[in-house]
Design a protein around this motif. Structure first.
Motif, PDB file in Angstrom:
ATOM      1  N   PRO A  20     109.172   4.742  52.592  1.00 28.64           N
ATOM      2  CA  PRO A  20     107.814   4.224  52.375  1.00 28.64           C
ATOM      3  C   PRO A  20     106.712   5.232  52.669  1.00 28.64           C
ATOM      4  O   PRO A  20     105.666   5.231  51.987  1.00 28.64           O
ATOM      5  N   GLU A  21     106.900   6.090  53.677  1.00 30.14           N
ATOM      6  CA  GLU A  21     105.864   7.076  54.001  1.00 30.14           C
ATOM      7  C   GLU A  21     105.590   8.002  52.810  1.00 30.14           C
ATOM      8  O   GLU A  21     104.442   8.416  52.583  1.00 30.14           O
ATOM      9  N   THR A  22     106.629   8.335  52.073  1.00 31.20           N
ATOM     10  CA  THR A  22     106.439   9.192  50.900  1.00 31.20           C
ATOM     11  C   THR A  22     105.627   8.474  49.842  1.00 31.20           C
ATOM     12  O   THR A  22     104.715   9.055  49.229  1.00 31.20           O
ATOM     13  N   LEU A  23     105.946   7.218  49.623  1.00 24.83           N
ATOM     14  CA  LEU A  23     105.191   6.438  48.651  1.00 24.83           C
ATOM     15  C   LEU A  23     103.724   6.324  49.064  1.00 24.83           C
ATOM     16  O   LEU A  23     102.819   6.477  48.234  1.00 24.83           O
ATOM     17  N   ALA A  24     103.470   6.077  50.350  1.00 26.96           N
ATOM     18  CA  ALA A  24     102.093   5.982  50.828  1.00 26.96           C
ATOM     19  C   ALA A  24     101.352   7.304  50.637  1.00 26.96           C
ATOM     20  O   ALA A  24     100.161   7.320  50.292  1.00 26.96           O
ATOM     21  N   ALA A  25     102.054   8.409  50.843  1.00 24.86           N
ATOM     22  CA  ALA A  25     101.429   9.724  50.660  1.00 24.86           C
ATOM     23  C   ALA A  25     101.090   9.970  49.197  1.00 24.86           C
ATOM     24  O   ALA A  25     100.041  10.557  48.874  1.00 24.86           O
ATOM     25  N   PHE A  26     101.966   9.514  48.299  1.00 25.59           N
ATOM     26  CA  PHE A  26     101.647   9.631  46.873  1.00 25.59           C
ATOM     27  C   PHE A  26     100.412   8.807  46.525  1.00 25.59           C
ATOM     28  O   PHE A  26      99.500   9.285  45.835  1.00 25.59           O
ATOM     29  N   VAL A  27     100.376   7.571  46.992  1.00 23.93           N
ATOM     30  CA  VAL A  27      99.227   6.713  46.708  1.00 23.93           C
ATOM     31  C   VAL A  27      97.945   7.361  47.231  1.00 23.93           C
ATOM     32  O   VAL A  27      96.914   7.390  46.542  1.00 23.93           O
ATOM     33  N   ALA A  28      98.008   7.898  48.442  1.00 29.34           N
ATOM     34  CA  ALA A  28      96.839   8.552  49.033  1.00 29.34           C
ATOM     35  C   ALA A  28      96.384   9.733  48.187  1.00 29.34           C
ATOM     36  O   ALA A  28      95.185   9.911  47.911  1.00 29.34           O
ATOM     37  N   THR A  29      97.330  10.557  47.787  1.00 31.26           N
ATOM     38  CA  THR A  29      97.011  11.747  46.981  1.00 31.26           C
ATOM     39  C   THR A  29      96.353  11.350  45.670  1.00 31.26           C
ATOM     40  O   THR A  29      95.314  11.894  45.279  1.00 31.26           O
TER      41      THR A  29
END
Length: 662
Positions: A154-163
């Motif tokens: 999930p942290e990777t997905l959140a980082a993508f959304v943030a980017t």
């Protein structure tokens, strides 16, 4: 090429009625006054009038935008068609429309976090907002690149959304990739921020990646900040920000920067078997529009659905899975070895998460078949209503296995597309029947045809897969390809036609009844005495022999003494099995029976393993080049292989055969 295969599944009238595809078809008929009584008619209209079709997709899904949605196509001709040139959008803004913060967005599990857990929409919004603010404070804005050396968590997905929310550009590699492989990708785009994990667990073993992360920071030009998530807990990395350092506690709500339709959303990469991987740039708008169409209409993702698709962050299916958040369905993430402790791992996860759509590769289904896995034994998989397969052609035996093991009321959709467009050209349609061994139909808006060498369309015959009309999710270009020459040469120069057409590099048959069959890569196709054969049908026959675990076949046309072309077969055998005359004879009989006498290999050789790319594709063309005398250094890039040592056997074999230049 053959009679119509049997129908394995037909959607019930109730399923057809509730499908989003049915509602969309009716709206098209009402709004545009066109006769689209069935899917075939709807598809033909979608490719005959792409402006109106994609404009209808835009309005049907109420795309949030600044500027104007008119015109749909500013420039029509490929390779540089211009979509919605006056509109500004943001992909991930559409993830959060009308979301209840308490509702579940995703499920996740991994070898390090074996108990399935969930993230709500509120948590995803909060985490993405904190990361976005942290990136903003590091100077990240529209056009900057953020690269992630992180797993499917999930942290990777959140980082993508943030980017993406910032209008910055995302790119990711799985942490099992080695240093050179990652550098060859990320160095091309010069990311400002590198996100990484300290390690991961795979197959029950822990892998400390801190040394690799240090090397990446040292070798990738442009990295100003390194952020490390303590996923494995192996320790800190000097001069790196911690994940907590990146994420300030008190931040404003997540906001979204709307950018031009073609603004770079992410960079994906080709396999790079013979050179640097191509850095494929997709735009916010193109991926948004294609994903809205694909996930709502073709995957039929609806409220209450849970979609599990096994992937890593180094495969386009991760991006594809993330965009299912554009629908009302929940997604299921998994990080780890799908074969550990056995091939039941993903089926266990499907049961525990209530998965309704189970997605995997054709290779995974084949592995389950070979291992004698019975998914429904001891598990309640009654929630699964659909199974998706991609990555390579799924043989008819794989189709039958799904229906035997999962249930006769399962919608099996085999799909084919690619990293190049981050979607499928051909594949699932929830309102159509499933025929044994065939992909259901060409996707809406995808003007797919099979062409012969002269550029004539074929029906009922195998030809080159071409796209004759532009699609929004075609690349906006390759990173660093300032004049577009590398992009044009990759897809648009095979046929000398005006306007140009996209040649994908697959062999495809469009059947008389509108389905499709993929026969493998066209540049690895066997040509014996002028008869062209896809490698997939040979593999299907060979791998049906129980003693064989893996196989590779190549066309060595031009070898003296073989007027129809020299075709050696290389096989990996089960432990304890030897290659004797009986086994060779059974292989030949099976290939002759299932395919034709022309398909029977001239020789069979045993190898320890078949060389594959990092995405699991068999290295057919580079092996062919080695066997025909090309130096291995120019035939294949070892750093782009999951098992580079596997090439050594073929180099020695070529020497023994007298091939020059190796």
């Amino acid at each position: 090429m053959s009679t119509t295969p049997p129908v394995l599944w037909t959607p019930s009238p109730e399923r057809v009625e509730r499908a989003a595809m049915t509602a969309f078809r009716r709206r098209v008929a009402d709004e545009h006054g066109v006769e689209v009584p069935d899917y075939e008619a709807l598809w033909r209209w979608s490719v005959a009038d792409p402006d109106t079709f994609w404009g209808s997709v835009w309005s049907w899904f109420d795309v949030q935008h600044d500027g104007s949605a008119d015109p749909v196509l500013g420039v029509r001709e490929m390779p540089h068609a211009e979509w919605f040139p006056r509109a500004q959008v943001n992909l991930v803004e559409h993830f959060f429309r009308d979301r209840d913060d308490d509702a579940v967005a995703l499920h996740h599990a991994s070898e390090l976090r074996p108990e399935p857990d969930t993230w709500t929409w509120g948590r995803l919004r909060e985490e993405a907002g904190r990361i976005a603010e942290g990136l903003r404070r590091l100077g990240v804005g529209p056009g900057d690149r953020v690269a992630a050396y992180m797993p499917n968590i999930p942290e990777t997905l959140a980082a993508f959304v943030a980017t993406a929310s910032l209008g910055a550009t995302w790119s990711s590699c799985s942490p099992d990739f080695g240093t050179r492989t990652v550098v060859d990708r990320f160095a091309q785009i010069e990311p400002k921020v590198l996100l990484a994990v300290d390690g991961y667990r795979y197959g029950g073993k822990d892998f400390d990646r801190r040394d690799v992360v240090r090397e990446l920071r040292a070798e990738i030009t442009g990295v100003e900040h390194l952020v490390v998530l303590p996923y494995l807990g192996s320790g800190e990395v000097d001069d790196a920000l911690s994940w907590d350092d990146l994420r300030p506690a008190d931040v404003p709500p997540l906001t979204f920067t709307r950018v031009p339709f073609a603004h770079p959303l992410w960079v994906l990469y080709s396999s790079g078997t013979t050179g640097l991987p191509k850095p494929i740039v997709h735009g916010h708008g193109g991926i948004l529009l294609e994903s809205l169409k694909k996930h709502h209409l073709h995957l039929d993702c609806q409220e209450g659905d849970r979609v599990l698709w096994f992937t890593t962050t180094g495969w386009m299916m991760w991006n594809f899975l993330a965009c299912i958040l554009l629908t009302r369905a929940e997604i299921v993430l998994f990080d780890g070895n799908p074969g550990h402790p056995d091939l039941g791992t993903l089926w266990d996860l499907a049961e525990r998460t209530g998965t309704t759509t189970f997605g995997c590769s054709a290779a995974y289904i084949s592995a389950c078949m070979k291992a004698g896995v019975h998914p429904s034994e001891g598990r309640d998989l009654s929630a699964i209503t659909a199974v998706g397969s991609t990555g390579s052609p799924l043989p008819p035996e794989g189709f039958q296995w799904v229906y035997d093991e999962i249930g006769e009321d399962t919608w099996l959709f085999s799909t084919s597309g690619g990293t190049d467009v981050c979607t499928a050209f051909v594949g699932g349609v929830p309102t159509l029947p499933v025929h044994l061994g065939e992909l259901q139909a060409r996707s809406l808006g995808c003007a797919v045809e099979a062409w012969d060498d002269e550029g004539r369309p074929l029906v009922g015959e195998v030809g080159e897969l071409v796209i004759t009309q532009p699609m929004p999710s075609m690349p906006v270009g390759f990173w660093g390809d300032s004049d577009g020459s590398r992009y044009r040469d990759s897809y648009f120069t095979h046929y000398d036609v005006d306007p140009p057409v996209w040649r994908h590099g697959d062999w495809i048959e469009i059947t008389e009844h509108g389905t499709a069959v993929i026969y493998g890569r066209s540049d690895s196709t066997i040509n014996r005495g002028g008869i062209r054969m896809g490698t997939s049908e040979i593999y299907r026959a060979v791998l049906a022999v129980d003693e064989i675990l893996d196989a590779l076949v190549v066309d060595g046309s031009g070898r003296e003494g073989f007027p129809d072309g020299w075709m050696p077969l290389f096989v990996v055998l089960r432990e304890g099995v030897t290659l004797d005359d009986d086994l060779v004879g059974r292989i030949a009989r099976r290939v002759r029976s299932d395919c034709s006498p022309r398909h029977v290999p001239d020789e069979v050789h045993v190898v320890a393993e078949i060389p594959r790319t990092l995405s699991g594709k068999i290295l057919e063309v580079p092996v062919k080049r080695v066997l025909m005398g090309q130096p291995v250094e120019t035939a294949a890039s070892r750093d782009r292989l999951v098992n580079p040592a596997a090439l050594d056997w073929f180099v020695e074999f070529a020497r023994a055969q007298g091939a020059g230049g190796v």
